[in-house]
Design a protein around this motif. Sequence first.
Motif, PDB file in Angstrom:
ATOM      1  N   LEU A 105       0.826  -1.202   0.000  1.00 22.55           N
ATOM      2  CA  LEU A 105       0.000   0.000   0.000  1.00 22.55           C
ATOM      3  C   LEU A 105       0.866   1.259   0.000  1.00 22.55           C
ATOM      4  CD1 LEU A 105      -2.850   1.197   0.146  1.00 22.55           C
ATOM      5  CD2 LEU A 105      -2.689   1.062   2.651  1.00 22.55           C
ATOM      6  N   GLN A 108       2.248   2.096  -3.484  1.00 24.91           N
ATOM      7  CA  GLN A 108       1.237   2.672  -4.362  1.00 24.91           C
ATOM      8  C   GLN A 108       0.913   4.115  -3.968  1.00 24.91           C
ATOM      9  OE1 GLN A 108      -0.401   1.379  -7.207  1.00 24.91           O
ATOM     10  NE2 GLN A 108      -1.008   3.520  -7.282  1.00 24.91           N
ATOM     11  N   GLU A 109       0.689   4.348  -2.685  1.00 29.84           N
ATOM     12  CA  GLU A 109       0.247   5.672  -2.240  1.00 29.84           C
ATOM     13  C   GLU A 109       1.359   6.714  -2.283  1.00 29.84           C
ATOM     14  OE1 GLU A 109      -1.664   5.546   1.551  1.00 29.84           O
ATOM     15  OE2 GLU A 109      -3.481   4.603   0.760  1.00 29.84           O
ATOM     16  N   GLN A 110       2.570   6.330  -1.921  1.00 22.51           N
ATOM     17  CA  GLN A 110       3.654   7.306  -1.821  1.00 22.51           C
ATOM     18  C   GLN A 110       4.375   7.529  -3.144  1.00 22.51           C
ATOM     19  OE1 GLN A 110       4.147   9.080   1.016  1.00 22.51           O
ATOM     20  NE2 GLN A 110       2.382   7.965   1.835  1.00 22.51           N
ATOM     21  N   ALA A 261       4.343   7.058   5.970  1.00 23.14           N
ATOM     22  CA  ALA A 261       3.257   6.485   5.167  1.00 23.14           C
ATOM     23  C   ALA A 261       1.994   6.386   6.000  1.00 23.14           C
ATOM     24  CB  ALA A 261       3.663   5.099   4.665  1.00 23.14           C
ATOM     25  N   PHE A 262       0.877   6.772   5.412  1.00 22.83           N
ATOM     26  CA  PHE A 262      -0.458   6.724   6.033  1.00 22.83           C
ATOM     27  C   PHE A 262      -0.650   7.782   7.124  1.00 22.83           C
ATOM     28  CE2 PHE A 262       1.149   2.162   5.750  1.00 22.83           C
ATOM     29  CZ  PHE A 262       0.901   2.045   4.408  1.00 22.83           C
TER      30      PHE A 262
END
Length: 394
Positions: A105, A108-110, A261-262
């Motif tokens: 995850l 993908q997000e970062q 992250a997150f």
Amino acid sequence: MERDDLFYQELSGFKQFGMFAQTSWYKPIPEDWFIVVTDVINSTEAIKKGQYKQVNSIGVASIVALINAIKPLKIPYVFGGDGATACLPKSQLDIAKPALAAARLMAQEQFGLNLRIGLVSVAEIREHGFDVLVAKHQPHEFYQQAMFAGNGLNFAEKLIKEDTPTNPYILADYFPANDDIFDGFECRWNEIPSTKEETIALLIQGVAADDHSLNQIYQQILDKVSEIYGTESEYHPLKLDNLSLSSSFKTLNCEAGIRTAFKGLAKRLKYLLKLQVLRLVGIWLMAKKIKTQHTDWGKYKQQLLDNTDYQKFDDTLRMVIAGSKSQQVKLRQALDVFQQQDLIAYGIHSSSAALITCMVKDYNTDHVHFLDAANGGYAMAALELKRQLKNREK
């Protein structure tokens, strides 16, 4: 914790890297363990777009997440440039899967990159006629590297990379692990310019029929490397005076993106500012050779060199070497002799620098530094290796 879980932790190690070619050091991984493979999908395209640092960082971050999830248990793993491979007891799967899902995850997000994650049981690998053997290279008390043989890792990777809609080996969706799963990931050093003309990433995969022949081939190749490049200290791609901490927000953004992250943009910016402060503190501590209760900063750079995985073996010999262009010509000539005899396939990628990504649990003894050549390193060298293997199949 089950007894077999301590298999790697209790394994005896060898000191000299060249001993990896001796089969007596290798022991079979327990039957109920699993092979974990992570790799960035379409990494070659990402590297061509200038994302080689992000690709490297994601590969290391998947190791960091896994190690954090199962600590204090020690497991064998290896960094491959655009991903990683590890061996894991079955008892740890339920703990490890959310950590690996977090790495997927995060990628993908970062960074907008897709991280493939797969698991294959050792039992199934053996059913297909392959094996997973592991040895431990331990040059000094505070550093160890896993070495792998048996071609089981290559087979597991092949299964995981099969492009089918319902590949049973791909990790299913899991709720990601906690926010601190990437603690210890660091990416703070500038690229390390070659002390010579170039830094190469070298991959060599033996294709001889039996283990005895393979061991002899790898030993002969190591002898050739020494003959051409000199001693390990001569071709080591890092030197003390070439190590410098980065002040570039672009460079530091990899670490900031992974460590926060997150957590949102505000915490990411705060972490970037923190890294700038830590850089100045680190430069001062190392320059003044400050010795604190926990860390001797005057020795840290030397320990970094000693704890760097610039040469390793996972069914493929992987080396990052500093040398001249004429030395690379001699190396290719030597390797071509083996390749034309259908004994090996190889790949080389040349660059002007090395790239270092770190896993730091403490700054005194427990830190590992993953090395690759810049501008794609192992991932780009793998293109030539795969071409040779395909031509061999034809």
